[in-house]
Scaffold this active site. Structure first.
Site: not given
Length: 164
Positions: A54, A56, A84, A87
């Site tokens: 992801h 992040e 999410c 993260c």
């Protein structure tokens, strides 16, 4: 343009790069206490075939390497989509001071859309600000899902799955 909009614009550039590569368009930058960009990331789940690639996570990893520490005290994170749970946890574990996000994520957003992990008693103290360049961030996500629908004949194949 405000300082926060400038950093979110950098994150949007990364999101657009992800879109061009066929990834869900999420971009992220981390700045240090002086405002220098110390980490950048964009979704790379498809390319890396990794559930944890992801934006992040990648930006936090780069920031840790840049800063020479896993503690990103005084740093700020700018991401185009509400994080999410994974993260959000990484933001807290890295001791990031402030989190700025653009668009809300109704499927898995962990800054208030589904749950607000930052309100729980984790002792992280991260301040959260949503809605920075929200319409621009939402627009790039809409573009992605329009392209996906065309490719799949009107269906996205996304039910309640994470949109990044």
């Amino acid at each position: 343009m405000t300082e926060h909009e400038r950093y979110m614009s950098l994150a949007l550039e990364l999101a657009r790069e992800a879109l061009r590569d066929g990834e869900t368009p999420v971009g992220c930058v981390v700045t240090d206490a002086e405002g220098r960009v110390v980490g950048r990331g964009r979704n790379r789940r498809e390319r890396e075939r990794s559930a944890v690639a992801h934006a992040e996570i990648l930006a936090i990893g780069e920031a840790c390497r840049s800063m020479g520490d896993w503690r990103l005290t005084g740093c700020r994170l700018y991401v185009t989509l509400e994080p999410c749970p994974m993260c959000a946890g990484a933001v807290m574990n890295a001791r990031i001071e402030r989190l700025y996000y653009g668009a809300r994520e109704p499927a898995s957003g962990s800054c208030g859309s589904v749950v607000n992990l930052f309100m729980e008693n984790y002792g992280c103290g991260t301040a959260v600000v949503g809605g920075v360049l929200e319409s621009e961030c939402a627009e790039v996500m809409s573009e992605f899902f329009q392209l996906l629908r065309r490719k799949r004949g009107g269906r996205t194949g996304v039910d309640n799955a994470r949109r990044e």
